[in-house]
Design an enzyme around this catalytic site. Structure first.
Site, PDB file in Angstrom:
ATOM      1  N   TYR A 150      47.976  38.509  31.883  1.00  0.00           N
ATOM      2  CA  TYR A 150      47.951  38.770  30.442  1.00  0.00           C
ATOM      3  C   TYR A 150      49.254  39.414  29.957  1.00  0.00           C
ATOM      4  O   TYR A 150      49.288  40.106  28.944  1.00  0.00           O
ATOM      5  CB  TYR A 150      46.774  39.680  30.069  1.00  0.00           C
ATOM      6  CG  TYR A 150      45.386  39.103  30.321  1.00  0.00           C
ATOM      7  CD1 TYR A 150      45.205  37.792  30.754  1.00  0.00           C
ATOM      8  CD2 TYR A 150      44.258  39.875  30.121  1.00  0.00           C
ATOM      9  CE1 TYR A 150      43.943  37.283  30.989  1.00  0.00           C
ATOM     10  CE2 TYR A 150      42.987  39.372  30.342  1.00  0.00           C
ATOM     11  CZ  TYR A 150      42.831  38.078  30.784  1.00  0.00           C
ATOM     12  OH  TYR A 150      41.574  37.583  31.012  1.00  0.00           O
ATOM     13  N   LYS A 155      43.573  36.644  45.445  1.00  0.00           N
ATOM     14  CA  LYS A 155      43.413  35.190  45.545  1.00  0.00           C
ATOM     15  C   LYS A 155      44.641  34.681  46.300  1.00  0.00           C
ATOM     16  O   LYS A 155      45.265  33.685  45.923  1.00  0.00           O
ATOM     17  CB  LYS A 155      43.301  34.594  44.126  1.00  0.00           C
ATOM     18  CG  LYS A 155      42.889  33.138  44.085  1.00  0.00           C
ATOM     19  CD  LYS A 155      41.511  32.851  44.646  1.00  0.00           C
ATOM     20  CE  LYS A 155      41.294  31.361  44.798  1.00  0.00           C
ATOM     21  NZ  LYS A 155      40.103  31.010  45.591  1.00  0.00           N
ATOM     22  N   ASP A 190      36.711  34.569  44.143  1.00  0.00           N
ATOM     23  CA  ASP A 190      35.530  33.692  44.071  1.00  0.00           C
ATOM     24  C   ASP A 190      34.405  34.238  44.957  1.00  0.00           C
ATOM     25  O   ASP A 190      33.238  34.286  44.561  1.00  0.00           O
ATOM     26  CB  ASP A 190      35.889  32.243  44.445  1.00  0.00           C
ATOM     27  CG  ASP A 190      36.875  32.146  45.596  1.00  0.00           C
ATOM     28  OD1 ASP A 190      37.485  33.173  45.957  1.00  0.00           O
ATOM     29  OD2 ASP A 190      37.027  31.048  46.164  1.00  0.00           O
ATOM     30  N   ASP A 243      38.860  41.298  34.405  1.00  0.00           N
ATOM     31  CA  ASP A 243      38.273  41.001  33.091  1.00  0.00           C
ATOM     32  C   ASP A 243      36.981  40.202  33.302  1.00  0.00           C
ATOM     33  O   ASP A 243      35.918  40.516  32.749  1.00  0.00           O
ATOM     34  CB  ASP A 243      39.295  40.185  32.283  1.00  0.00           C
ATOM     35  CG  ASP A 243      38.849  39.957  30.848  1.00  0.00           C
ATOM     36  OD1 ASP A 243      37.894  40.607  30.416  1.00  0.00           O
ATOM     37  OD2 ASP A 243      39.462  39.115  30.161  1.00  0.00           O
ATOM     38  N   ASP A 299      32.712  41.621  33.255  1.00  0.00           N
ATOM     39  CA  ASP A 299      31.655  41.076  32.393  1.00  0.00           C
ATOM     40  C   ASP A 299      30.437  40.713  33.238  1.00  0.00           C
ATOM     41  O   ASP A 299      29.290  40.951  32.856  1.00  0.00           O
ATOM     42  CB  ASP A 299      32.141  39.832  31.643  1.00  0.00           C
ATOM     43  CG  ASP A 299      32.619  40.175  30.233  1.00  0.00           C
ATOM     44  OD1 ASP A 299      33.126  41.299  30.056  1.00  0.00           O
ATOM     45  OD2 ASP A 299      32.489  39.330  29.320  1.00  0.00           O
TER      46      ASP A 299
END
Ligand code: ATP
Length: 411
Positions: free
Chosen positions: A192, A243, A276, A300, A304
């Protein structure tokens, strides 16, 4: 004590009354001026002067912004006032800023041009949500929330998640003992960072790039912050989300720095998880997780999921911290402006209250923060809940219940 000062009728006490007028949302510069004026005029009694001097004051910038942000910040300020009254040792000088999508419709910008300068001298920012049906998300986000996070170098985003008493997790058979996490999100760079662009706009050969940025300074400081948090918690367990199997530059760098910083924290157990695989672990083995550090994008998404697993997006808090304290930190619920329920009076204010507890803790009001958390948990345990949690209570009713719990608390 606030009530006593307010109740006085004599004209000479007006200065003092102004100094304590939380409801008017005055800024503390005005409050300080009022106190000085009261003192200089000789109108304050000795006891009142002592009270004024001993009172800790924290300057709060409230930015309700959009949708249910307006409803939950109003509720949050009401609860803050109850915490303040119950504690008696500090005062919050709140100034509310009208920025957000309505401001954009009038002025063409989400916040005033000198917005950051206006916020600079506050001790903390209490933020609602941004997002509007008629304005693209990237305009609202980059026009208000992200300039504050980036301008004030709020690089550490702290997201505690727990299943609060009385709240049912969608995870079958899981309760408060199974899920008690703190997710730490890198908040200043990564995916971001805003680095990229578009060329040949509108043509068939158009290209868009969005390049993630990982800097040694940026990764090292978030790792140190995460290790510090992990070390402060009983389990001293940190999961580094990565990752690096597929992203062989930025994410390998991320892993290397985690390993390097970890050498300074021998008491913290570290494990590494691909993002993942982390989603399945959160669902299937929540009890194996304690503190988590992840990039801006990964955290992020994971937070959630975490909020949903803890019962609702409506209870999840977050703090955007500048741990160096050069700048004010910003406290906000995780959820967005939720246009589907905005204006209906049913937004869950618990995330905003919990966020308020994080803000009090950051301001050094640890007792008040704990008292507020206990009040929130008493209310959730009692079954008073908004529709997102399966209840029928309104925002107002939950707010009133938390204020009552604060007023009637013994400790
Ligand atoms: P953003 O892009 O800003 O994260 P979003 O549109 O993806 O926002 P939200 O605005 O957070 O997501 O809303 C997602 C869903 O969760 C909506 O159905 C909304 O009604 C619900 N929701 C979010 N916050 C609350 C809350 N405080 N109380 C009740 N329901 C909520």
């Amino acid at each position: 004590m606030i009530a006593n000062v307010h109740d006085r009728r004599s004209v000479e006490k007006i200065y003092l009354r102004e100094a304590f007028d939380f409801d008017a949302g005055i800024n503390s510069r005005r409050a300080r001026r009022a106190r000085l004026a009261a003192s200089a005029s000789g109108h304050a009694t000795r006891a009142e002067e002592g009270f004024v001097k001993d009172m800790r004051e924290h300057r709060i910038a409230a930015i309700p912004a959009d949708g249910i942000g307006k409803e939950v910040i109003a509720a949050g300020l009401e609860v803050m006032q109850a915490v303040e009254a119950r504690d008696g040792g500090f005062r919050l000088a709140v100034e509310t800023f009208p920025w957000g999508s309505d401001y954009y419709r009038k002025h063409g910008v989400m916040m005033a041009a000198d917005g950051l300068a206006a916020l600079r001298n506050f001790d903390a920012i209490y933020f609602g949500a941004v997002g509007d049906k008629d304005i693209p998300d990237h305009v609202t986000l980059w026009g208000l929330r992200l300039p504050i996070c980036q301008g004030f170098d709020q690089y550490a985003n702290l997201r505690p998640t727990r299943i609060l008493p009385g709240i049912k997790s969608p995870l079958a058979g899981r309760g408060p003992a199974d899920l008690d996490w703190v997710i730490i999100r890198e908040n200043s760079e990564g995916e971001y960072a805003g680095n990229g662009g578009r060329v040949h706009r509108g043509l068939p050969e158009e290209v868009a790039t969005e390049t993630a940025i990982f800097t040694r300074v940026g990764v090292e400081r978030i790792m140190r912050f995460a290790f510090d948090v992990a070390r402060s918690r009983p389990r001293r367990l940190l999961t580094v989300v990565t990752k690096s199997n597929a992203q062989r530059h930025g994410m390998v760098f991320w892993d290397e720095i985690a390993a390097l910083v970890g050498k300074d924290y021998p008491e913290v157990t570290v494990d590494k998880e691909l993002v993942d695989a982390m989603t399945t672990r959160m669902v299937l083995k929540p009890e194996t997780i304690d503190t988590v550090v992840a990039t801006n994008l990964h955290a992020d998404i994971l937070s959630d999921l975490a909020a949903a697993l803890a019962g609702s997006l409506g209870i999840a808090p977050t703090a955007n911290l500048d741990p160096s304290r050069r700048f004010p930190s910003m406290f906000e619920p995780i959820h967005g402006s939720a246009f589907d329920i905005a204006g209906k009076g049913i937004a869950n204010p618990i995330a905003t209250f919990w966020t308020g507890a994080l803000m009090l803790d950051h301001l050094g009001e640890k007792d008040a923060a704990s008292r507020l958390m206990r009040a929130i948990e008493r209310v959730t345990a009692s079954g008073i809940a908004t529709p997102d949690l399966g209840g029928r209570a309104t925002t107002r009713e939950v707010t009133a219940a938390v204020c009552d719990a604060l007023r009637s608390a013994n400790t």
